[in-house]
Design a protein around this motif. Structure first.
Motif, PDB file in Angstrom:
ATOM      1  N   ILE A  73       0.919  -1.228  -0.034  1.00 32.16           N
ATOM      2  CA  ILE A  73       0.013  -0.068   0.229  1.00 32.16           C
ATOM      3  C   ILE A  73       0.775   1.204   0.001  1.00 32.16           C
ATOM      4  CG2 ILE A  73      -0.196   0.406   2.505  1.00 32.16           C
ATOM      5  CD1 ILE A  73      -3.270   0.418  -0.024  1.00 32.16           C
ATOM      6  N   THR A  74       0.417   2.201  -0.759  1.00 31.97           N
ATOM      7  CA  THR A  74       1.283   3.408  -0.985  1.00 31.97           C
ATOM      8  C   THR A  74       0.270   4.524  -0.518  1.00 31.97           C
ATOM      9  OG1 THR A  74       2.677   2.652  -2.927  1.00 31.97           O
ATOM     10  CG2 THR A  74       2.329   5.089  -2.543  1.00 31.97           C
ATOM     11  N   HIS A  75       1.072   5.328   0.689  1.00 26.69           N
ATOM     12  CA  HIS A  75       0.381   6.278   1.490  1.00 26.69           C
ATOM     13  C   HIS A  75       0.896   7.858   1.177  1.00 26.69           C
ATOM     14  CE1 HIS A  75      -0.770   8.234   5.443  1.00 26.69           C
ATOM     15  NE2 HIS A  75       0.125   8.851   5.426  1.00 26.69           N
ATOM     16  N   GLU A  76      -0.090   8.585   1.149  1.00 21.19           N
ATOM     17  CA  GLU A  76       0.342  10.174   1.101  1.00 21.19           C
ATOM     18  C   GLU A  76      -0.688  10.656   2.258  1.00 21.19           C
ATOM     19  OE1 GLU A  76       0.519  11.920  -2.880  1.00 21.19           O
ATOM     20  OE2 GLU A  76       1.745  10.216  -3.694  1.00 21.19           O
ATOM     21  N   ASP A  77      -0.209  11.819   2.666  1.00 18.88           N
ATOM     22  CA  ASP A  77      -1.138  12.559   3.690  1.00 18.88           C
ATOM     23  C   ASP A  77      -0.923  14.134   3.549  1.00 18.88           C
ATOM     24  OD1 ASP A  77       0.821  13.080   5.627  1.00 18.88           O
ATOM     25  OD2 ASP A  77       0.742  11.257   6.386  1.00 18.88           O
ATOM     26  N   SER A  78      -1.724  14.788   4.321  1.00 25.42           N
ATOM     27  CA  SER A  78      -1.673  16.325   4.381  1.00 25.42           C
ATOM     28  C   SER A  78      -0.457  16.832   5.189  1.00 25.42           C
ATOM     29  CB  SER A  78      -3.081  16.939   5.083  1.00 25.42           C
ATOM     30  OG  SER A  78      -3.281  16.247   6.145  1.00 25.42           O
ATOM     31  N   LEU A  79       0.299  16.035   5.844  1.00 21.72           N
ATOM     32  CA  LEU A  79       1.318  16.348   6.552  1.00 21.72           C
ATOM     33  C   LEU A  79       2.635  16.214   5.643  1.00 21.72           C
ATOM     34  CD1 LEU A  79       0.959  14.122   9.914  1.00 21.72           C
ATOM     35  CD2 LEU A  79       0.233  16.671   9.500  1.00 21.72           C
ATOM     36  N   GLY A  80       2.425  15.676   4.469  1.00 19.60           N
ATOM     37  CA  GLY A  80       3.588  15.672   3.560  1.00 19.60           C
ATOM     38  C   GLY A  80       4.117  14.283   3.558  1.00 19.60           C
ATOM     39  N   ASN A  81       3.678  13.144   4.276  1.00 19.35           N
ATOM     40  CA  ASN A  81       4.296  12.011   4.419  1.00 19.35           C
ATOM     41  C   ASN A  81       3.995  11.068   3.128  1.00 19.35           C
ATOM     42  OD1 ASN A  81       5.235  12.192   7.165  1.00 19.35           O
ATOM     43  ND2 ASN A  81       3.202  12.064   7.797  1.00 19.35           N
ATOM     44  N   LYS A  82       4.995  10.289   2.459  1.00 20.50           N
ATOM     45  CA  LYS A  82       4.585   9.450   1.629  1.00 20.50           C
ATOM     46  C   LYS A  82       5.533   8.138   1.976  1.00 20.50           C
ATOM     47  CE  LYS A  82       4.271  12.990  -2.106  1.00 20.50           C
ATOM     48  NZ  LYS A  82       4.905  13.574  -3.438  1.00 20.50           N
ATOM     49  N   GLY A  83       4.811   7.044   1.672  1.00 18.31           N
ATOM     50  CA  GLY A  83       5.553   5.856   1.969  1.00 18.31           C
ATOM     51  C   GLY A  83       4.702   4.535   1.328  1.00 18.31           C
ATOM     52  N   ARG A  84       5.658   3.500   1.548  1.00 17.96           N
ATOM     53  CA  ARG A  84       4.962   2.338   0.591  1.00 17.96           C
ATOM     54  C   ARG A  84       5.360   1.267   1.760  1.00 17.96           C
ATOM     55  NH1 ARG A  84       7.568  -1.911  -1.984  1.00 17.96           N
ATOM     56  NH2 ARG A  84       6.456  -3.020  -3.858  1.00 17.96           N
ATOM     57  N   THR A  85       4.116   0.547   2.003  1.00 16.34           N
ATOM     58  CA  THR A  85       4.276  -0.571   3.007  1.00 16.34           C
ATOM     59  C   THR A  85       3.948  -2.045   2.348  1.00 16.34           C
ATOM     60  OG1 THR A  85       3.748   1.222   4.781  1.00 16.34           O
ATOM     61  CG2 THR A  85       3.303  -1.411   5.348  1.00 16.34           C
ATOM     62  N   GLU A  86       4.928  -2.968   2.620  1.00 15.54           N
ATOM     63  CA  GLU A  86       4.968  -4.110   1.957  1.00 15.54           C
ATOM     64  C   GLU A  86       4.276  -5.144   2.702  1.00 15.54           C
ATOM     65  OE1 GLU A  86       8.619  -5.124   0.669  1.00 15.54           O
ATOM     66  OE2 GLU A  86       8.865  -3.543  -1.065  1.00 15.54           O
ATOM     67  N   ALA A  87       3.996  -6.636   2.182  1.00 18.51           N
ATOM     68  CA  ALA A  87       3.316  -7.420   2.995  1.00 18.51           C
ATOM     69  C   ALA A  87       4.092  -8.028   4.003  1.00 18.51           C
ATOM     70  CB  ALA A  87       3.280  -8.654   1.665  1.00 18.51           C
ATOM     71  N   GLY A  88       3.337  -8.150   5.162  1.00 17.15           N
ATOM     72  CA  GLY A  88       3.814  -8.615   6.357  1.00 17.15           C
ATOM     73  C   GLY A  88       4.287  -7.335   7.256  1.00 17.15           C
ATOM     74  N   ASP A  89       4.342  -5.922   6.810  1.00 18.41           N
ATOM     75  CA  ASP A  89       4.662  -4.885   7.380  1.00 18.41           C
ATOM     76  C   ASP A  89       3.406  -4.119   7.833  1.00 18.41           C
ATOM     77  OD1 ASP A  89       7.365  -5.662   7.245  1.00 18.41           O
ATOM     78  OD2 ASP A  89       7.560  -4.476   5.122  1.00 18.41           O
ATOM     79  N   VAL A  90       3.682  -3.038   8.684  1.00 22.65           N
ATOM     80  CA  VAL A  90       2.437  -2.366   9.220  1.00 22.65           C
ATOM     81  C   VAL A  90       2.748  -0.827   9.281  1.00 22.65           C
ATOM     82  CG1 VAL A  90       1.537  -1.722  11.527  1.00 22.65           C
ATOM     83  CG2 VAL A  90       2.190  -4.093  10.944  1.00 22.65           C
ATOM     84  N   GLN A  91       1.621  -0.004   8.761  1.00 20.53           N
ATOM     85  CA  GLN A  91       1.765   1.374   9.009  1.00 20.53           C
ATOM     86  C   GLN A  91       0.637   1.646  10.021  1.00 20.53           C
ATOM     87  OE1 GLN A  91       0.945   3.196   5.493  1.00 20.53           O
ATOM     88  NE2 GLN A  91      -1.515   3.075   5.379  1.00 20.53           N
ATOM     89  N   VAL A  92       0.862   2.965  10.650  1.00 19.95           N
ATOM     90  CA  VAL A  92       0.122   3.570  11.784  1.00 19.95           C
ATOM     91  C   VAL A  92      -0.225   4.786  11.405  1.00 19.95           C
ATOM     92  CG1 VAL A  92      -0.137   4.365  14.414  1.00 19.95           C
ATOM     93  CG2 VAL A  92       0.680   1.793  13.692  1.00 19.95           C
ATOM     94  N   MET A  93      -1.496   5.549  11.573  1.00 21.62           N
ATOM     95  CA  MET A  93      -1.675   6.821  11.489  1.00 21.62           C
ATOM     96  C   MET A  93      -2.366   7.189  12.648  1.00 21.62           C
ATOM     97  SD  MET A  93      -3.649   8.892   8.335  1.00 21.62           S
ATOM     98  CE  MET A  93      -5.386   8.212   8.748  1.00 21.62           C
TER      99      MET A  93
END
Length: 233
Positions: A73-93
């Motif tokens: 999954i590829t993430h973008e947000d209003s804080l300017g963060n961008k990132g890609r999280t792969e299978a088995g990994d985790v992102q937190v917002m």
């Protein structure tokens, strides 16, 4: 007490680009008996078609954890963060006082995720986002904390709530145990495989709503990947 919620009984909707299954009431699915479990409010099992995703939209006052099962999954947000999280990994917002974000599957194949929302506690704070890898080898045969509201869990992604999100990978025949504190609520879903939990069978995508069980004893009936939330009431 363990209440098994079979995958084929979950609510949900297929939007073409998104096939969503809801363990708890969400969007157009409403079941007054399934409004959450302790502080856990949402557990969605989402399949996102290649080249599609959720366009920018707002959130506030929620801890949103994404566990990637397949793809990325590829993430973008209003804080300017961008990132890609792969299978088995985790992102937190931590949505906090308010954030806008978009989540896209930029991969050539479908991406599958667990989307987990936990109600925050304490003072409202500015929003934040983070991601990190959790190699499956490190959680082989045991539970590892992926996200946590406890300071002692220094290696986990921080969340602003009295809860932990944990993962485990078990080979067929392996057993792992987890001690559940008094008054705590747990919810566990196999991302893959099948297990037996305290004598009850749990298959891929099934949910187990648990309370008043001092120790969870989980034995894999086949190779299994588990995600567990331990939260306050």
């Amino acid at each position: 007490m363990i209440d098994i919620r079979r995958f084929n009984t979950l609510g949900g909707a297929n939007h073409g680009w998104l096939d969503a299954k809801h363990h708890f009431s969400f969007a157009s699915y409403h079941d007054p008996k399934r409004m959450g479990w302790g502080a856990l409010r949402v557990w969605n099992d989402d399949t996102i078609a290649a080249g599609t995703g959720f366009p920018a939209h707002p959130h506030s006052d929620m801890e949103i954890i994404t566990y990637v099962r397949e793809g990325a999954i590829t993430h973008e947000d209003s804080l300017g963060n961008k990132g890609r999280t792969e299978a088995g990994d985790v992102q937190v917002m931590s949505a906090g006082t308010g954030i806008r974000h978009a989540e896209y599957n930029a991969e050539p194949d479908a991406t599958r995720i667990f989307q987990i929302w936990i109600i925050p506690d304490g003072e409202r704070k500015a929003p934040s986002w983070g991601t990190r890898p959790f190699p499956k080898g490190e959680r082989s045969g045991r539970f590892v904390t992926l996200a946590s509201g406890f300071e002692d869990d220094a290696d986990a992604l921080p969340i602003r709530t009295d809860a932990r999100v944990l993962g485990a990978s078990l080979k067929a025949g392996e057993t792992a145990e987890y001690a559940l504190g008094e008054g705590r609520f747990a919810y566990m879903v196999p991302a893959a495989g099948a297990v037996e939990i305290n004598g009850q069978d749990l298959g891929k995508g099934d949910g187990a709503a648990i309370r008043d069980e001092r120790v969870l004893r989980i034995t894999a009936k086949e190779d299994a990947e588990l995600v567990l939330v331990d939260s306050a009431a």
